[in-house]
Design a protein around this motif. Structure first.
Motif, PDB file in Angstrom:
ATOM      1  N   HIS A 177       0.832  -1.200   0.000  1.00 26.14           N
ATOM      2  CA  HIS A 177       0.000   0.000   0.000  1.00 26.14           C
ATOM      3  C   HIS A 177       0.869   1.253   0.000  1.00 26.14           C
ATOM      4  O   HIS A 177       1.866   1.333   0.718  1.00 26.14           O
ATOM      5  CB  HIS A 177      -0.925  -0.004   1.218  1.00 26.14           C
ATOM      6  CG  HIS A 177      -1.923  -1.121   1.194  1.00 26.14           C
ATOM      7  ND1 HIS A 177      -3.074  -1.069   0.441  1.00 26.14           N
ATOM      8  CD2 HIS A 177      -1.927  -2.334   1.815  1.00 26.14           C
ATOM      9  CE1 HIS A 177      -3.758  -2.198   0.607  1.00 26.14           C
ATOM     10  NE2 HIS A 177      -3.081  -2.982   1.430  1.00 26.14           N
ATOM     11  N   ARG A 178       0.458   2.222  -0.807  1.00 25.32           N
ATOM     12  CA  ARG A 178       1.148   3.496  -0.863  1.00 25.32           C
ATOM     13  C   ARG A 178       0.212   4.657  -0.514  1.00 25.32           C
ATOM     14  O   ARG A 178       0.659   5.674   0.015  1.00 25.32           O
ATOM     15  CB  ARG A 178       1.733   3.713  -2.278  1.00 25.32           C
ATOM     16  CG  ARG A 178       2.829   2.709  -2.637  1.00 25.32           C
ATOM     17  CD  ARG A 178       4.048   2.890  -1.739  1.00 25.32           C
ATOM     18  NE  ARG A 178       5.111   1.941  -2.023  1.00 25.32           N
ATOM     19  CZ  ARG A 178       5.279   0.775  -1.391  1.00 25.32           C
ATOM     20  NH1 ARG A 178       4.412   0.420  -0.444  1.00 25.32           N
ATOM     21  NH2 ARG A 178       6.272  -0.019  -1.684  1.00 25.32           N
ATOM     22  N   ASN A 179      -1.043   4.519  -0.827  1.00 22.85           N
ATOM     23  CA  ASN A 179      -2.031   5.563  -0.533  1.00 22.85           C
ATOM     24  C   ASN A 179      -2.693   5.230   0.804  1.00 22.85           C
ATOM     25  O   ASN A 179      -3.698   4.512   0.857  1.00 22.85           O
ATOM     26  CB  ASN A 179      -3.085   5.641  -1.645  1.00 22.85           C
ATOM     27  CG  ASN A 179      -2.485   5.949  -3.003  1.00 22.85           C
ATOM     28  OD1 ASN A 179      -1.269   5.949  -3.170  1.00 22.85           O
ATOM     29  ND2 ASN A 179      -3.319   6.225  -3.981  1.00 22.85           N
ATOM     30  N   ILE A 180      -2.117   5.760   1.877  1.00 19.87           N
ATOM     31  CA  ILE A 180      -2.514   5.359   3.232  1.00 19.87           C
ATOM     32  C   ILE A 180      -3.003   6.574   4.006  1.00 19.87           C
ATOM     33  O   ILE A 180      -2.335   7.613   4.051  1.00 19.87           O
ATOM     34  CB  ILE A 180      -1.327   4.709   3.982  1.00 19.87           C
ATOM     35  CG1 ILE A 180      -0.778   3.519   3.183  1.00 19.87           C
ATOM     36  CG2 ILE A 180      -1.751   4.276   5.387  1.00 19.87           C
ATOM     37  CD1 ILE A 180       0.532   2.979   3.722  1.00 19.87           C
ATOM     38  N   GLY A 181      -4.165   6.437   4.632  1.00 20.51           N
ATOM     39  CA  GLY A 181      -4.709   7.499   5.470  1.00 20.51           C
ATOM     40  C   GLY A 181      -4.801   7.058   6.919  1.00 20.51           C
ATOM     41  O   GLY A 181      -4.464   5.924   7.271  1.00 20.51           O
ATOM     42  N   MET A 182      -5.278   7.963   7.778  1.00 18.93           N
ATOM     43  CA  MET A 182      -5.364   7.661   9.207  1.00 18.93           C
ATOM     44  C   MET A 182      -6.586   8.325   9.821  1.00 18.93           C
ATOM     45  O   MET A 182      -6.949   9.447   9.464  1.00 18.93           O
ATOM     46  CB  MET A 182      -4.103   8.143   9.943  1.00 18.93           C
ATOM     47  CG  MET A 182      -4.105   7.837  11.422  1.00 18.93           C
ATOM     48  SD  MET A 182      -2.601   8.400  12.274  1.00 18.93           S
ATOM     49  CE  MET A 182      -2.938   7.793  13.949  1.00 18.93           C
ATOM     50  N   ILE A 183      -7.242   7.608  10.744  1.00 21.53           N
ATOM     51  CA  ILE A 183      -8.241   8.176  11.640  1.00 21.53           C
ATOM     52  C   ILE A 183      -7.593   8.213  13.015  1.00 21.53           C
ATOM     53  O   ILE A 183      -7.235   7.171  13.571  1.00 21.53           O
ATOM     54  CB  ILE A 183      -9.541   7.355  11.687  1.00 21.53           C
ATOM     55  CG1 ILE A 183     -10.113   7.165  10.286  1.00 21.53           C
ATOM     56  CG2 ILE A 183     -10.554   8.024  12.628  1.00 21.53           C
ATOM     57  CD1 ILE A 183     -10.582   8.427   9.613  1.00 21.53           C
ATOM     58  N   CYS A 184      -7.443   9.415  13.580  1.00 23.39           N
ATOM     59  CA  CYS A 184      -6.598   9.604  14.763  1.00 23.39           C
ATOM     60  C   CYS A 184      -7.367  10.285  15.890  1.00 23.39           C
ATOM     61  O   CYS A 184      -8.363  10.980  15.655  1.00 23.39           O
ATOM     62  CB  CYS A 184      -5.394  10.467  14.377  1.00 23.39           C
ATOM     63  SG  CYS A 184      -4.110  10.605  15.647  1.00 23.39           S
ATOM     64  N   PHE A 185      -6.908  10.063  17.112  1.00 24.00           N
ATOM     65  CA  PHE A 185      -7.367  10.881  18.227  1.00 24.00           C
ATOM     66  C   PHE A 185      -6.860  12.314  18.020  1.00 24.00           C
ATOM     67  O   PHE A 185      -5.881  12.526  17.294  1.00 24.00           O
ATOM     68  CB  PHE A 185      -6.819  10.352  19.560  1.00 24.00           C
ATOM     69  CG  PHE A 185      -7.289   8.971  19.920  1.00 24.00           C
ATOM     70  CD1 PHE A 185      -8.636   8.691  20.080  1.00 24.00           C
ATOM     71  CD2 PHE A 185      -6.379   7.951  20.124  1.00 24.00           C
ATOM     72  CE1 PHE A 185      -9.070   7.424  20.430  1.00 24.00           C
ATOM     73  CE2 PHE A 185      -6.792   6.680  20.466  1.00 24.00           C
ATOM     74  CZ  PHE A 185      -8.151   6.414  20.617  1.00 24.00           C
ATOM     75  N   PRO A 186      -7.485  13.294  18.647  1.00 22.99           N
ATOM     76  CA  PRO A 186      -7.007  14.676  18.489  1.00 22.99           C
ATOM     77  C   PRO A 186      -5.540  14.817  18.879  1.00 22.99           C
ATOM     78  O   PRO A 186      -5.064  14.162  19.816  1.00 22.99           O
ATOM     79  CB  PRO A 186      -7.901  15.464  19.446  1.00 22.99           C
ATOM     80  CG  PRO A 186      -9.149  14.650  19.568  1.00 22.99           C
ATOM     81  CD  PRO A 186      -8.697  13.221  19.490  1.00 22.99           C
ATOM     82  N   LEU A 187      -4.823  15.649  18.159  1.00 25.57           N
ATOM     83  CA  LEU A 187      -3.414  15.888  18.470  1.00 25.57           C
ATOM     84  C   LEU A 187      -3.254  16.838  19.650  1.00 25.57           C
ATOM     85  O   LEU A 187      -2.193  16.882  20.269  1.00 25.57           O
ATOM     86  CB  LEU A 187      -2.696  16.447  17.243  1.00 25.57           C
ATOM     87  CG  LEU A 187      -2.686  15.533  16.008  1.00 25.57           C
ATOM     88  CD1 LEU A 187      -1.879  16.169  14.890  1.00 25.57           C
ATOM     89  CD2 LEU A 187      -2.159  14.148  16.349  1.00 25.57           C
ATOM     90  N   ASP A 188      -4.297  17.571  19.952  1.00 27.49           N
ATOM     91  CA  ASP A 188      -4.288  18.476  21.095  1.00 27.49           C
ATOM     92  C   ASP A 188      -5.343  17.995  22.086  1.00 27.49           C
ATOM     93  O   ASP A 188      -6.534  18.027  21.801  1.00 27.49           O
ATOM     94  CB  ASP A 188      -4.601  19.907  20.648  1.00 27.49           C
ATOM     95  CG  ASP A 188      -4.599  20.892  21.816  1.00 27.49           C
ATOM     96  OD1 ASP A 188      -4.006  20.565  22.863  1.00 27.49           O
ATOM     97  OD2 ASP A 188      -5.198  21.978  21.676  1.00 27.49           O
TER      98      ASP A 188
END
Length: 341
Positions: A177-188
């Motif tokens: 895979h090269r086209n990779i996204g992320m669902i993340c907790f808030p950075l702040d």
């Protein structure tokens, strides 16, 4: 009627204070008197009142546990580990939900002080200076779990969050895979969001894919929020073939969204979670995920707190426990000749 300490004193022909000293500081009582008191306790089958003993010894054999929200399935195994360790070591647990609210958390610390808890475990949140000051003021031995602090010298137990995020994304890259996204907790405002995002970015950067580091949407903690975040992510980046999520519940939200769009997992998009909660191997497709040894972490946190309570220090201040990549059905290789569908 249940026998009282007065009954024991009367039978042994000693004062009530002597009976109390036999139970709490036997070395301070002459052997002849001590023997009479112990014999009276046995004959009467006297059971000391736990509350009264706590008032004398300043110990309650109770530990306070502060967690953000017990509804989060991550905490079930953490608390089970704490409970099993506490049982072995002779403690009970008093568990409170903080909702990450400062006023509420400090009020719980005050309540713990009134209830004479012997120490506290603080889970999955930032150790703010106001929390640390309250812990110091109330003189609580304290241990952190699923979080740590570089500002304050408080013992902690957690995985290397950044490395774990890196390993998750590296797995996707190794699968082509090269086209990779992320669902993340808030950075702040979140403990786990920044290091897991940093792991995501490092893996992309080391493989010449840094342009995808902006393919990120954020959610607080629940399935529904991750579903909405996935909708935003794929609207902006419909070419994604893989998604790293900061929790297993987020992964389930992403898979649900993709299913509603007629997009198959892992046929068209691979999804990897984080935590390895119990549901991870029950949902369809079974989740590939980063496993935290959450039961072990809860168990170790209680053991470390007991060590701190009984000795005044711990051998290892910041304990790092290993994580593990668990490969199941929600990710697949897209390299030529390695397709799993």
């Amino acid at each position: 009627m249940k026998p009282t300490i007065k009954d024991v004193a009367r039978m042994a022909k000693v004062s009530i204070s002597t009976v109390s000293r036999v139970m709490n500081a036997p070395e301070t009582v002459a052997e002849s008197k001590r023997a009479r008191v112990l014999q009276a306790i046995e004959e009467l089958q006297y059971q000391p009142n736990a509350l009264a003993q706590g008032l004398i010894s300043k110990k309650s054999n109770t530990l306070g546990v502060l967690i953000p929200d017990i509804r989060n399935p991550y905490y079930s195994d953490v608390i089970r580990g704490m409970e099993d360790a506490a049982k072995l070591l002779g403690y009970s647990l008093l568990i409170c939900n903080t909702d990450r609210d400062e006023e509420r958390l400090i009020s719980y610390l005050e309540n713990f002080y009134v209830k004479q808890v012997d120490g506290i475990i603080f889970a999955s949140d930032f150790l703010r200076s106001s929390y640390y000051e309250a812990i110091q003021r109330l003189q609580f031995p304290a241990v952190l779990v699923s979080t740590s602090s570089t500002d304050f010298e408080i013992p902690s137990v957690q995985v290397d969050e950044e490395q774990a995020g890196y390993d998750a994304v590296r797995h996707l890259i190794e699968y082509g895979h090269r086209n990779i996204g992320m669902i993340c907790f808030p950075l702040d405002g979140s403990v786990s969001g920044p290091p897991r995002y940093e792991g995501f970015v490092r893996a992309l950067r080391e493989n010449g894919l840094e342009q995808y580091s902006t393919c990120v949407e954020f959610a607080d903690q629940w399935f529904e929020e991750a579903y909405e975040a996935a909708a935003k992510l794929f609207t902006k980046h419909p070419d994604l073939t893989a998604v790293f999520t900061a929790s297993d519940e987020f992964a389930m939200g992403v898979i649900s969204y993709l299913a509603d769009q007629g997009i198959s997992v892992p046929g068209q998009v691979s999804v990897i979670g984080f935590d390895n909660i119990r549901m991870a191997h029950i949902v369809i497709p079974k989740l590939t995920t980063i496993a935290q040894p959450v039961y072990q972490m809860g168990h170790m946190a209680v053991e470390k707190l007991h060590e701190l309570i009984t000795t005044g220090s711990v051998k290892v201040l910041r304990e790092s426990v290993p994580h593990q990549l668990i490969v199941r059905d929600s990710t697949r290789s897209i390299l030529s000749g390695n397709s799993t569908i």
